[in-house]
Design an enzyme around this catalytic site. Structure first.
Site, short mmCIF file in Angstrom:
data_model
loop_
_atom_site.label_atom_id
_atom_site.label_comp_id
_atom_site.label_asym_id
_atom_site.label_seq_id
_atom_site.Cartn_x
_atom_site.Cartn_y
_atom_site.Cartn_z
N HIS A 25 8.65 -26.29 0.09
CA HIS A 25 8.05 -27.41 -0.64
C HIS A 25 6.94 -26.95 -1.57
O HIS A 25 6.16 -27.77 -2.05
CB HIS A 25 7.56 -28.46 0.35
CG HIS A 25 8.69 -29.00 1.18
ND1 HIS A 25 9.44 -30.09 0.82
CD2 HIS A 25 9.24 -28.53 2.33
CE1 HIS A 25 10.38 -30.30 1.73
NE2 HIS A 25 10.29 -29.35 2.66
N LYS A 75 -13.28 1.24 -1.61
CA LYS A 75 -14.20 1.55 -0.50
C LYS A 75 -15.36 2.39 -1.02
O LYS A 75 -16.53 2.14 -0.71
CB LYS A 75 -13.47 2.33 0.61
CG LYS A 75 -12.56 1.49 1.48
CD LYS A 75 -12.05 2.35 2.65
CE LYS A 75 -11.15 1.58 3.59
NZ LYS A 75 -10.74 2.32 4.76
N GLU A 118 0.83 -1.22 0.00
CA GLU A 118 0.00 0.00 0.00
C GLU A 118 0.85 1.26 0.00
O GLU A 118 0.44 2.29 -0.51
CB GLU A 118 -0.92 0.02 1.23
CG GLU A 118 -2.19 -0.77 1.03
CD GLU A 118 -3.23 -0.53 2.11
OE1 GLU A 118 -4.17 -1.33 2.16
OE2 GLU A 118 -3.12 0.42 2.92
O1 PA5 Z 1 -3.46 1.25 5.74
C1 PA5 Z 1 -4.59 1.68 5.56
O2 PA5 Z 1 -4.85 2.88 5.68
C2 PA5 Z 1 -5.77 0.77 5.21
O3 PA5 Z 1 -5.38 -0.50 4.88
C3 PA5 Z 1 -6.72 0.72 6.37
O4 PA5 Z 1 -6.06 0.27 7.52
C4 PA5 Z 1 -7.92 -0.17 6.12
O5 PA5 Z 1 -8.53 0.17 4.91
C5 PA5 Z 1 -8.93 -0.03 7.25
O6 PA5 Z 1 -9.28 1.30 7.42
P1 PA5 Z 1 -9.98 1.83 8.73
O7 PA5 Z 1 -9.04 1.64 9.88
O8 PA5 Z 1 -10.29 3.24 8.47
O9 PA5 Z 1 -11.22 1.00 8.91
#
Ligand code: PA5
Length: 471
Positions: free
Chosen positions: A326, A440, A297
């Site tokens: 394996h 989202k 990310e």
């Molecule tokens: O790293 C990030 O920002 C995302 O992966 C969020 O952690 C994930 O989408 C969950 O978001 P939230 O904590 O707002 O529910």
């Protein structure tokens, strides 16, 4: 607990990235040293950014004394009064708690009898598969459960769906007492969960604004879940602080996170678009998952800081030693030169298991006797490293003296800093995630969330699927 900096320092060996070991498949000293200015600029950018904007995670080892005391007190109460602790969250609000729980606790923690566990049974629900929710409800008694709803944005569909289901059930079974079964961990300033938490008087912990989900394990997101199962959260933070000290230099000879970031950036530039994370410890199995999110990310971006279009990033792959020897190692040795493999080893496993004498009439089995499983896993790690290096594939090894809170804190902070430096060298925004937000928002639109009409129209106008391509 006190930890020795000398004996608990994690070590890095990057011989197998270099030309001296790999010949023309490796990185020359010159190429590495030519990156010194770029690395220094990345170090300086990260130093300047620490504690600001989306880099408040860098303050977490230093500024949480009060919140740690609150967490420890809350965890004590939970251990006393509840038999189950369930995290409702996803992505950065789940992967850290899962990784830390697996790393430090007994590998069959939930199956241990109560007297041998340090806390309630522990579950993290990071999906909305209805079968999984139903399965959870089959194994817990919600009247004896504390639910920790974790969402920074306070609006993620998956987490808020779980909240809606669980809170309705709790209200039905417990009436007004239901609010003593929910702790909210969320942003103080924005989102729906904070409003709900205030209206319902839930116990609440805050995720600082400048701490993104994937950088949040050392905030209350991870610390409460860890403390509930008896993990030494001060040790985790001390470990992170120790790594921060080790990385307090712009030198490519001294700063371990900067060295690893630089090596990976060179490798990416050479077309090594896959990063395999291969720990040799079941305890570290989910660190690979946590790292995959952090690396993917943060670095997977299509625009540089100056707005120039790009397609950057390195696909992280999780692999477990020795299990995946394996299944995947054939590809890693014989396949394309498109990967960097990160091995994580442990000097001293927390248990020793001897291999007893037996099968005397079968020397090809009997050779194992008298050794330990500890020797076997170490030999397999070294043998796999050898095979991959012999095949000319770039790899490096991170060694933990032992897996505990202090070394785990160092490891996680090392990876966070490595990611921040790599993002700075790649000239991208390490801390946003527009690709995740797009999904989202499309979900909100598809399910009719108010304010998403435009997105709904966009989805309706997207190219439609053609029957001829569907069987
Ligand atoms: O790293 C990030 O920002 C995302 O992966 C969020 O952690 C994930 O989408 C969950 O978001 P939230 O904590 O707002 O529910």
């Amino acid at each position: 607990m006190r930890y020795s900096k000398k004996s608990m320092k994690i070590r890095i060996d990057y011989n197998n990235m270099m030309e001296a070991t790999l010949g023309d498949k490796g990185i020359s000293d010159k190429k590495f040293n030519d990156m010194a200015d770029k690395a220094k600029a990345a170090f300086e950018a990260v130093e300047a950014g620490k504690g600001k904007n989306m880099m408040e995670w860098a303050d977490l080892p230093y500024n949480q004394d009060a919140v740690v005391e609150d967490i420890l007190q809350t965890a004590k109460e939970i251990r006393k009064n509840y038999e189950y602790f369930v995290v409702l969250g996803i992505g950065g609000s789940a992967l850290g708690p899962i990784a830390t729980f697996q790393a430090i606790n007994h590998l069959h923690y939930n199956d241990l009898p109560k007297r041998l566990r340090k806390g309630p049974k522990f579950y993290v629900e990071d999906n909305v598969d209805p079968e999984r929710m139903a399965a959870l409800l089959d194994v817990i008694d919600i009247k004896k459960t504390m639910f920790n709803v974790i969402t920074k944005s306070g609006s993620t569909s998956e987490t808020m769906t779980q909240y809606l289901i669980i809170s309705a059930m709790l209200k039905e079974k417990l009436g007004a007492d239901y609010k003593n079964h929910i702790i909210a961990t969320t942003s103080k300033a924005k989102g729906n969960l904070i409003k709900i938490a205030q209206a319902e008087s839930f116990k609440t912990f805050y995720i600082p604004d400048g701490v993104g989900g994937r950088f949040s394990e050392l905030s209350p997101v991870g610390l409460l879940a860890a403390a509930v199962t008896g993990i030494d959260i001060k040790g985790l933070l001390q470990g992170a602080k120790f790594m921060d000290e080790q990385c307090n230099s712009a030198s490519l000879k001294k700063n371990p996170a900067l060295i690893l970031a630089t090596l990976q950036v060179i490798a990416m530039d050479e077309g090594k678009n896959i990063g395999v994370m291969m720990p040799y410890a079941d305890g570290l199995k989910y660190i690979a998952d946590w790292y995959c999110q952090l690396w993917a990310e943060s670095l997977g971006k299509n625009v540089e800081l100056d707005g120039k279009p790009c397609n950057k990033g390195q696909t992280p792959v999780k692999s477990l030693g020795v299990t995946d020897q394996h299944s995947q190692v054939q590809l890693y040795t014989a396949g394309p030169f498109d990967k960097v493999i990160t091995f994580i080893g442990v000097d001293e496993y927390r248990k020793e298991v001897k291999i007893p004498d037996g099968c005397k009439e079968y020397p090809n089995v009997n050779f194992l006797c008298g050794h330990t499983m500890n020797e076997l896993i170490q030999a397999e790690r070294k043998a796999t490293e050898y095979a991959i290096t012999k095949a000319g594939k770039q790899n490096y090894t991170i060694m933990l003296p032992i897996l505990n809170e202090y070394t785990l804190g160092q490891l996680m902070y090392l990876f966070m800093l490595q990611t921040a430096y790599a993002g700075a060298m790649l000239n991208i925004d390490t801390f946003d995630q527009p690709g995740v937000e797009e999904g989202k928002n499309a979900t909100y639109a598809l399910l009719g969330r108010p304010g998403y009409d435009e997105k709904r129209a966009e989805l309706a106008n997207a190219p439609q699927k053609q029957d001829k391509y569907i069987l």
